[in-house]
Design a protein around this motif. Structure first.
Motif, PDB file in Angstrom:
ATOM      1  N   TRP A 192       0.823  -1.214   0.000  1.00  0.00           N
ATOM      2  CA  TRP A 192       0.000   0.000   0.000  1.00  0.00           C
ATOM      3  C   TRP A 192       0.855   1.262   0.000  1.00  0.00           C
ATOM      4  N   PHE A 193       2.119   1.146   0.366  1.00  0.00           N
ATOM      5  CA  PHE A 193       2.963   2.323   0.566  1.00  0.00           C
ATOM      6  C   PHE A 193       4.232   2.350  -0.288  1.00  0.00           C
ATOM      7  N   GLN A 194       4.824   1.205  -0.566  1.00  0.00           N
ATOM      8  CA  GLN A 194       6.112   1.186  -1.246  1.00  0.00           C
ATOM      9  C   GLN A 194       6.007   1.799  -2.643  1.00  0.00           C
ATOM     10  N   GLY A 195       6.791   2.847  -2.862  1.00  0.00           N
ATOM     11  CA  GLY A 195       6.781   3.518  -4.157  1.00  0.00           C
ATOM     12  C   GLY A 195       5.507   4.294  -4.446  1.00  0.00           C
ATOM     13  N   LYS A 196       4.678   4.524  -3.416  1.00  0.00           N
ATOM     14  CA  LYS A 196       3.372   5.156  -3.616  1.00  0.00           C
ATOM     15  C   LYS A 196       3.342   6.580  -3.054  1.00  0.00           C
ATOM     16  N   ARG A 197       2.401   7.372  -3.576  1.00  0.00           N
ATOM     17  CA  ARG A 197       2.142   8.716  -3.054  1.00  0.00           C
ATOM     18  C   ARG A 197       1.075   8.593  -1.971  1.00  0.00           C
ATOM     19  N   CYS A 198       1.369   9.064  -0.764  1.00  0.00           N
ATOM     20  CA  CYS A 198       0.508   8.822   0.393  1.00  0.00           C
ATOM     21  C   CYS A 198       0.150  10.118   1.118  1.00  0.00           C
ATOM     22  N   LEU A 199      -0.978  10.077   1.808  1.00  0.00           N
ATOM     23  CA  LEU A 199      -1.452  11.212   2.600  1.00  0.00           C
ATOM     24  C   LEU A 199      -1.861  10.702   3.973  1.00  0.00           C
ATOM     25  N   ASP A 200      -1.394  11.370   5.024  1.00  0.00           N
ATOM     26  CA  ASP A 200      -1.748  11.015   6.406  1.00  0.00           C
ATOM     27  C   ASP A 200      -2.546  12.176   7.001  1.00  0.00           C
ATOM     28  N   ILE A 201      -3.830  11.949   7.240  1.00  0.00           N
ATOM     29  CA  ILE A 201      -4.722  12.995   7.752  1.00  0.00           C
ATOM     30  C   ILE A 201      -4.714  12.972   9.279  1.00  0.00           C
ATOM     31  N   GLY A 202      -4.446  14.123   9.889  1.00  0.00           N
ATOM     32  CA  GLY A 202      -4.378  14.202  11.342  1.00  0.00           C
ATOM     33  C   GLY A 202      -3.099  13.587  11.863  1.00  0.00           C
ATOM     34  N   CYS A 203      -1.957  14.047  11.343  1.00  0.00           N
ATOM     35  CA  CYS A 203      -0.672  13.388  11.620  1.00  0.00           C
ATOM     36  C   CYS A 203      -0.124  13.685  13.008  1.00  0.00           C
ATOM     37  N   ASN A 204      -0.705  14.667  13.729  1.00  0.00           N
ATOM     38  CA  ASN A 204      -0.214  15.057  15.047  1.00  0.00           C
ATOM     39  C   ASN A 204       1.270  15.438  14.946  1.00  0.00           C
ATOM     40  N   SER A 205       2.125  14.833  15.754  1.00  0.00           N
ATOM     41  CA  SER A 205       3.546  15.214  15.747  1.00  0.00           C
ATOM     42  C   SER A 205       4.360  14.444  14.715  1.00  0.00           C
ATOM     43  N   GLY A 206       3.685  13.706  13.843  1.00  0.00           N
ATOM     44  CA  GLY A 206       4.331  13.128  12.674  1.00  0.00           C
ATOM     45  C   GLY A 206       5.084  11.834  12.842  1.00  0.00           C
ATOM     46  N   LEU A 207       5.061  11.238  14.025  1.00  0.00           N
ATOM     47  CA  LEU A 207       5.896  10.057  14.239  1.00  0.00           C
ATOM     48  C   LEU A 207       5.491   8.872  13.369  1.00  0.00           C
ATOM     49  N   ILE A 208       4.191   8.568  13.309  1.00  0.00           N
ATOM     50  CA  ILE A 208       3.801   7.404  12.499  1.00  0.00           C
ATOM     51  C   ILE A 208       3.940   7.714  11.014  1.00  0.00           C
ATOM     52  N   THR A 209       3.765   8.973  10.627  1.00  0.00           N
ATOM     53  CA  THR A 209       3.982   9.371   9.234  1.00  0.00           C
ATOM     54  C   THR A 209       5.419   9.064   8.820  1.00  0.00           C
ATOM     55  N   ILE A 210       6.362   9.460   9.662  1.00  0.00           N
ATOM     56  CA  ILE A 210       7.780   9.236   9.377  1.00  0.00           C
ATOM     57  C   ILE A 210       8.107   7.743   9.395  1.00  0.00           C
ATOM     58  N   GLN A 211       7.530   7.020  10.347  1.00  0.00           N
ATOM     59  CA  GLN A 211       7.807   5.583  10.455  1.00  0.00           C
ATOM     60  C   GLN A 211       7.262   4.816   9.252  1.00  0.00           C
ATOM     61  N   ILE A 212       6.110   5.244   8.730  1.00  0.00           N
ATOM     62  CA  ILE A 212       5.561   4.623   7.514  1.00  0.00           C
ATOM     63  C   ILE A 212       6.523   4.826   6.345  1.00  0.00           C
ATOM     64  N   ALA A 213       6.997   6.058   6.202  1.00  0.00           N
ATOM     65  CA  ALA A 213       7.932   6.361   5.109  1.00  0.00           C
ATOM     66  C   ALA A 213       9.214   5.555   5.241  1.00  0.00           C
TER      67      ALA A 213
END
Length: 283
Positions: free
Chosen positions: A52-73
């Protein structure tokens, strides 16, 4: 006596001082509330699928302080991922975390290259050509760095944005959109209409075949937070659609083709009250 009076006044002022509230769920140190100490990553990452994520363009809604956004990347090697949050202070926190991760990544790459160079030089100095060749092959086969050599700063970005009121550009599409423990706050602040409009906009922003990952909070948690503001109190009393109806709304009204429950009790490491179901809706 005078000193005692001053102390009493200070204590009285402290008691009168209102407790800080977060009407949009924009808690500071949110991840500290929901994740057990000693864990290197958010337990929710275990149930997310790499494709769902590898090589894909993604959007994280309500990212708060961004930790899970960064960990996904970092874990899934996104082509790009944008984290948005209504609170500019949380976005500042997210940028701080991103800078920290980038520095750590650069240090790891530098150390890995130094180790690789050292072992290669030893192989070159060896008198036995067969041994030298085998050492080089071993060095080259090690995964010193992920396939995507870009820094996280080239992949991850953050922006302050109210998704409910955003003007979404029709030419901007994403392969995967995540909305983790955010739907309740949209619901309480903008009611049924705000939530359904947000679901509809998510569907529009997804490419055909795209995935929407939703972690809805249970109805009982609405009751706990309904009085954080006058708006949430009013909307709470007027809400008609409960979280257990979201699947039906997203499939029948919004237009998603299929849904799967991807959590299935695999969220060990989440603190009590945060082991919530997570669903993947496919367009």
């Amino acid at each position: 006596m005078e000193k005692n009076k001053v102390v009493e006044e200070i204590n009285a002022n402290k008691k009168r001082k209102r407790k800080q509230v977060f009407p949009f769920g924009n808690y500071r140190n949110y991840y500290g509330y929901r994740i057990d100490e000693g864990l290197d990553e958010d337990p929710r990452l275990k149930v997310l699928k790499k494709e769902w994520f590898q090589g894909k363009r993604c959007l994280d809604i309500g990212c708060n302080s961004g930790l899970i956004t960064i960990q996904i990347a970092k874990k899934f090697q996104c082509r790009s991922i944008l984290g948005i949050d209504i609170d500019s202070s949380r976005i500042e926190d997210a940028h701080w975390h991103l800078r920290k991760f980038v520095k750590m990544g650069q240090a790891e790459k530098k150390s890995a290259k130094a180790s690789k160079l050292d072992v290669t030089e030893k192989a070159d100095d060896s008198e036995n050509g067969v041994i030298a060749s085998s050492i080089k092959e071993e060095v080259n086969s090690r995964e010193y760095a992920p396939p995507d050599e870009r820094d996280l700063s080239d992949i991850v970005s953050f922006r302050q944005e109210n998704f409910v009121h955003s003007r979404h550009m029709p030419e901007k599409y994403y392969d995967t959109i995540t909305c983790l423990s955010v739907s309740k706050w949209i619901h309480l602040n903008w009611g049924d209409d705000g939530l359904i409009n947000s679901f509809a906009n998510i569907w529009k922003l997804l490419r055909p075949g795209g995935t929407f990952v939703l972690e809805p909070q249970p109805w009982k948690s609405y009751e706990k937070n309904r009085r954080v503001s006058e708006t949430t109190a009013i909307n709470y009393s007027n809400i008609m659609f409960h979280p257990d109806q979201f699947q039906e709304i997203l499939l029948d009204k919004i237009g998603f083709r299929t849904v799967e429950d991807i959590s299935s009790g695999c969220l060990s490491g989440s603190k009590t009250g945060f082991d919530r179901p997570i669903f993947a809706f496919h367009k």
